[in-house]
Design a protein around this motif. Structure first.
Motif, PDB file in Angstrom:
ATOM      1  N   VAL A  94      -3.085  11.424  11.593  1.00  0.00           N
ATOM      2  CA  VAL A  94      -1.854  11.888  10.949  1.00  0.00           C
ATOM      3  C   VAL A  94      -1.992  11.700   9.441  1.00  0.00           C
ATOM      4  O   VAL A  94      -2.482  10.659   8.979  1.00  0.00           O
ATOM      5  CB  VAL A  94      -0.621  11.098  11.445  1.00  0.00           C
ATOM      6  CG1 VAL A  94       0.646  11.580  10.734  1.00  0.00           C
ATOM      7  CG2 VAL A  94      -0.465  11.237  12.954  1.00  0.00           C
TER       8      VAL A  94
ATOM      9  N   ILE B 142       0.221  12.059   5.662  1.00  0.00           N
ATOM     10  CA  ILE B 142       1.585  12.143   5.135  1.00  0.00           C
ATOM     11  C   ILE B 142       1.568  12.363   3.622  1.00  0.00           C
ATOM     12  O   ILE B 142       0.903  11.628   2.886  1.00  0.00           O
ATOM     13  CB  ILE B 142       2.398  10.867   5.441  1.00  0.00           C
ATOM     14  CG1 ILE B 142       2.383  10.545   6.934  1.00  0.00           C
ATOM     15  CG2 ILE B 142       3.835  11.036   4.953  1.00  0.00           C
ATOM     16  CD1 ILE B 142       3.129   9.273   7.294  1.00  0.00           C
TER      17      ILE B 142
ATOM     18  N   MET C 107       3.806  11.715   0.821  1.00  0.00           N
ATOM     19  CA  MET C 107       4.958  10.823   0.636  1.00  0.00           C
ATOM     20  C   MET C 107       5.744  11.279  -0.603  1.00  0.00           C
ATOM     21  O   MET C 107       5.569  10.761  -1.693  1.00  0.00           O
ATOM     22  CB  MET C 107       4.491   9.380   0.488  1.00  0.00           C
ATOM     23  CG  MET C 107       3.613   8.904   1.630  1.00  0.00           C
ATOM     24  SD  MET C 107       3.033   7.200   1.418  1.00  0.00           S
ATOM     25  CE  MET C 107       1.962   7.403  -0.011  1.00  0.00           C
TER      26      MET C 107
ATOM     27  N   VAL D  38       5.752   2.259   8.310  1.00  0.00           N
ATOM     28  CA  VAL D  38       5.146   3.435   8.942  1.00  0.00           C
ATOM     29  C   VAL D  38       3.760   3.117   9.487  1.00  0.00           C
ATOM     30  O   VAL D  38       3.375   3.598  10.557  1.00  0.00           O
ATOM     31  CB  VAL D  38       5.102   4.615   7.943  1.00  0.00           C
ATOM     32  CG1 VAL D  38       4.261   5.761   8.491  1.00  0.00           C
ATOM     33  CG2 VAL D  38       6.512   5.101   7.642  1.00  0.00           C
TER      34      VAL D  38
ATOM     35  N   LEU E   8      -2.576   8.653   3.810  1.00  0.00           N
ATOM     36  CA  LEU E   8      -1.396   8.742   2.952  1.00  0.00           C
ATOM     37  C   LEU E   8      -1.778   9.280   1.572  1.00  0.00           C
ATOM     38  O   LEU E   8      -2.723   8.785   0.952  1.00  0.00           O
ATOM     39  CB  LEU E   8      -0.744   7.367   2.803  1.00  0.00           C
ATOM     40  CG  LEU E   8      -0.358   6.650   4.102  1.00  0.00           C
ATOM     41  CD1 LEU E   8       0.263   5.285   3.790  1.00  0.00           C
ATOM     42  CD2 LEU E   8       0.602   7.489   4.936  1.00  0.00           C
TER      43      LEU E   8
ATOM     44  N   ILE F 151       2.482  15.541   7.796  1.00  0.00           N
ATOM     45  CA  ILE F 151       3.909  15.363   7.550  1.00  0.00           C
ATOM     46  C   ILE F 151       4.161  15.408   6.049  1.00  0.00           C
ATOM     47  O   ILE F 151       3.407  14.818   5.274  1.00  0.00           O
ATOM     48  CB  ILE F 151       4.394  14.005   8.108  1.00  0.00           C
ATOM     49  CG1 ILE F 151       4.151  13.927   9.614  1.00  0.00           C
ATOM     50  CG2 ILE F 151       5.856  13.771   7.775  1.00  0.00           C
ATOM     51  CD1 ILE F 151       4.362  12.526  10.193  1.00  0.00           C
ATOM     52  N   ARG F 152       5.227  16.088   5.641  1.00  0.00           N
ATOM     53  CA  ARG F 152       5.654  15.998   4.249  1.00  0.00           C
ATOM     54  C   ARG F 152       7.130  15.639   4.230  1.00  0.00           C
ATOM     55  O   ARG F 152       7.951  16.265   4.895  1.00  0.00           O
ATOM     56  CB  ARG F 152       5.444  17.305   3.488  1.00  0.00           C
ATOM     57  CG  ARG F 152       5.935  17.176   2.045  1.00  0.00           C
ATOM     58  CD  ARG F 152       5.555  18.323   1.169  1.00  0.00           C
ATOM     59  NE  ARG F 152       5.953  18.014  -0.217  1.00  0.00           N
ATOM     60  CZ  ARG F 152       5.312  18.414  -1.288  1.00  0.00           C
ATOM     61  NH1 ARG F 152       4.218  19.154  -1.170  1.00  0.00           N
ATOM     62  NH2 ARG F 152       5.737  18.103  -2.493  1.00  0.00           N
ATOM     63  N   THR F 153       7.463  14.628   3.451  1.00  0.00           N
ATOM     64  CA  THR F 153       8.852  14.232   3.283  1.00  0.00           C
ATOM     65  C   THR F 153       9.424  14.889   2.027  1.00  0.00           C
ATOM     66  O   THR F 153       8.710  15.527   1.261  1.00  0.00           O
ATOM     67  CB  THR F 153       8.987  12.706   3.160  1.00  0.00           C
ATOM     68  OG1 THR F 153       8.333  12.271   1.956  1.00  0.00           O
ATOM     69  CG2 THR F 153       8.349  12.004   4.354  1.00  0.00           C
TER      70      THR F 153
ATOM     71  N   SER G 161      10.052  17.096   6.630  1.00  0.00           N
ATOM     72  CA  SER G 161      11.270  16.304   6.766  1.00  0.00           C
ATOM     73  C   SER G 161      12.103  16.381   5.498  1.00  0.00           C
ATOM     74  O   SER G 161      11.567  16.334   4.384  1.00  0.00           O
ATOM     75  CB  SER G 161      10.918  14.835   7.049  1.00  0.00           C
ATOM     76  OG  SER G 161      12.071  14.018   7.014  1.00  0.00           O
TER      77      SER G 161
ATOM     78  N   TRP H 275      10.954   9.972   0.805  1.00  0.00           N
ATOM     79  CA  TRP H 275      10.018   9.001   1.375  1.00  0.00           C
ATOM     80  C   TRP H 275      10.604   7.605   1.573  1.00  0.00           C
ATOM     81  O   TRP H 275      10.405   6.993   2.639  1.00  0.00           O
ATOM     82  CB  TRP H 275       8.735   8.936   0.544  1.00  0.00           C
ATOM     83  CG  TRP H 275       7.819   7.847   1.017  1.00  0.00           C
ATOM     84  CD1 TRP H 275       7.457   6.718   0.357  1.00  0.00           C
ATOM     85  CD2 TRP H 275       7.177   7.766   2.298  1.00  0.00           C
ATOM     86  NE1 TRP H 275       6.625   5.943   1.130  1.00  0.00           N
ATOM     87  CE2 TRP H 275       6.436   6.564   2.329  1.00  0.00           C
ATOM     88  CE3 TRP H 275       7.161   8.609   3.425  1.00  0.00           C
ATOM     89  CZ2 TRP H 275       5.685   6.174   3.433  1.00  0.00           C
ATOM     90  CZ3 TRP H 275       6.412   8.220   4.533  1.00  0.00           C
ATOM     91  CH2 TRP H 275       5.688   7.020   4.524  1.00  0.00           C
TER      92      TRP H 275
ATOM     93  N   PHE I 293       9.272   8.522  11.586  1.00  0.00           N
ATOM     94  CA  PHE I 293       7.864   8.779  11.895  1.00  0.00           C
ATOM     95  C   PHE I 293       7.688   9.064  13.386  1.00  0.00           C
ATOM     96  O   PHE I 293       6.981   9.997  13.780  1.00  0.00           O
ATOM     97  CB  PHE I 293       7.009   7.583  11.484  1.00  0.00           C
ATOM     98  CG  PHE I 293       5.542   7.762  11.780  1.00  0.00           C
ATOM     99  CD1 PHE I 293       4.740   8.536  10.959  1.00  0.00           C
ATOM    100  CD2 PHE I 293       4.968   7.156  12.891  1.00  0.00           C
ATOM    101  CE1 PHE I 293       3.388   8.707  11.238  1.00  0.00           C
ATOM    102  CE2 PHE I 293       3.615   7.322  13.181  1.00  0.00           C
ATOM    103  CZ  PHE I 293       2.830   8.104  12.344  1.00  0.00           C
TER     104      PHE I 293
ATOM    105  N   ALA J 115       8.711  12.501  14.276  1.00  0.00           N
ATOM    106  CA  ALA J 115       7.691  13.497  13.914  1.00  0.00           C
ATOM    107  C   ALA J 115       6.594  13.554  14.977  1.00  0.00           C
ATOM    108  O   ALA J 115       6.147  14.641  15.374  1.00  0.00           O
ATOM    109  CB  ALA J 115       7.087  13.165  12.552  1.00  0.00           C
TER     110      ALA J 115
END
Length: 252
Positions: free
Chosen positions: A18, A20, A22, A50, A64, A186-188, A210, A214, A222, A225
């Motif tokens: 995964v 991300i 942030m 997370v 990350l 994943i992108r916040t 999302s 962050w 998390f 997701a």
């Protein structure tokens, strides 16, 4: 389906890798009338939560996006703060990472960082090198285009007589070499782009965006997701299946 069955289903379909982006630290701080630096502090605290959630769910590799190669254009005060925050976080967290079996490694061009930060990075990587529960990859001074160009340059340096480049030639020289194929990105922060992050690796990844900033993206967010990912039916096509299978075998 019972909650137990749902939990088992998530574990069976948990992504191995995964990543991300942030995003939202600055906006989180601004909404509270604080300096951007307070948002970065809050973001660091969220990382710990997370990482723990990823380990509990059975994720084997978590990447990350901490500092992009474009972030150097930010105000010098903010950049300096981020560099110092990296050092503090590394020195503070390395014992906990060792205890929890987390291997830490950095992806990106570390040469631009100051000697103090480079030393902290090297010590943290060495101290956690034998851990196998989860690999935590921090992409710092990283850019997807840089990664590809860097890989090609390394390839050509190792094989100067090479006349034709194949995809399989490049992958061993990418920053993520040896890691499982990227399953979920994943992108916040509400933005819906990948911003030059793992652009080669994301070719067959599932994307999850999302609205949460962050510092507000907690363990439950998390897990939501990952739950969303577990319910998707992934379709790669013949080429995609071969690529993902090969990368997964290389990572084992």
């Amino acid at each position: 389906m019972s909650r137990y069955d749902e939990s088992q289903n998530i574990k069976q379909n948990t992504p191995k890798h995964v990543a991300i982006i942030m995003d939202g630290n600055g906006r989180w701080a601004k909404a509270r009338g604080k300096k951007r630096t307070s948002g970065h502090k809050a973001g660091v605290e969220r990382v710990r939560e997370v990482v723990e959630a990823a380990g509990e769910l059975g994720v084997s590799s978590l990447t990350l996006f901490a500092f992009s190669s474009e972030n150097w254009s930010r105000p010098q005060e903010e950049v300096s703060f981020l560099m110092e925050l990296f050092v503090i976080a590394l020195n503070r967290e390395v014992k906990m990472l060792r205890k929890n079996g987390v291997r830490l490694q950095f992806l990106g061009d570390k040469s631009r960082f100051n000697p103090k930060l480079q030393s902290s990075i090297n010590k943290a990587e060495e101290a956690t090198a034998d851990n196998e529960h989860l690999t935590l990859n921090i992409a710092a001074n990283y850019g997807g285009r840089w990664d590809i160009c860097n890989a090609v340059n390394k390839l050509l340096a190792s094989k100067p007589d090479l006349e034709r480049v194949e995809e399989s030639d490049i992958e061993p020289f990418l920053a993520t070499a040896g890691l499982p194929a990227l399953d979920l990105m994943i992108r916040t922060g509400g933005e819906t782009r990948i911003s030059n992050f793992l652009i080669w690796q994301a070719a067959y990844a599932e994307l999850y965006f999302s609205e949460l900033l962050w510092p507000d993206f907690d363990a439950d967010a998390f897990k939501a997701a990952v739950d969303d990912y577990s319910k998707r039916q992934r379709r790669f096509g013949k080429t995609g299946e071969q690529v993902v299978e090969k990368m997964s075998l290389n990572a084992e």
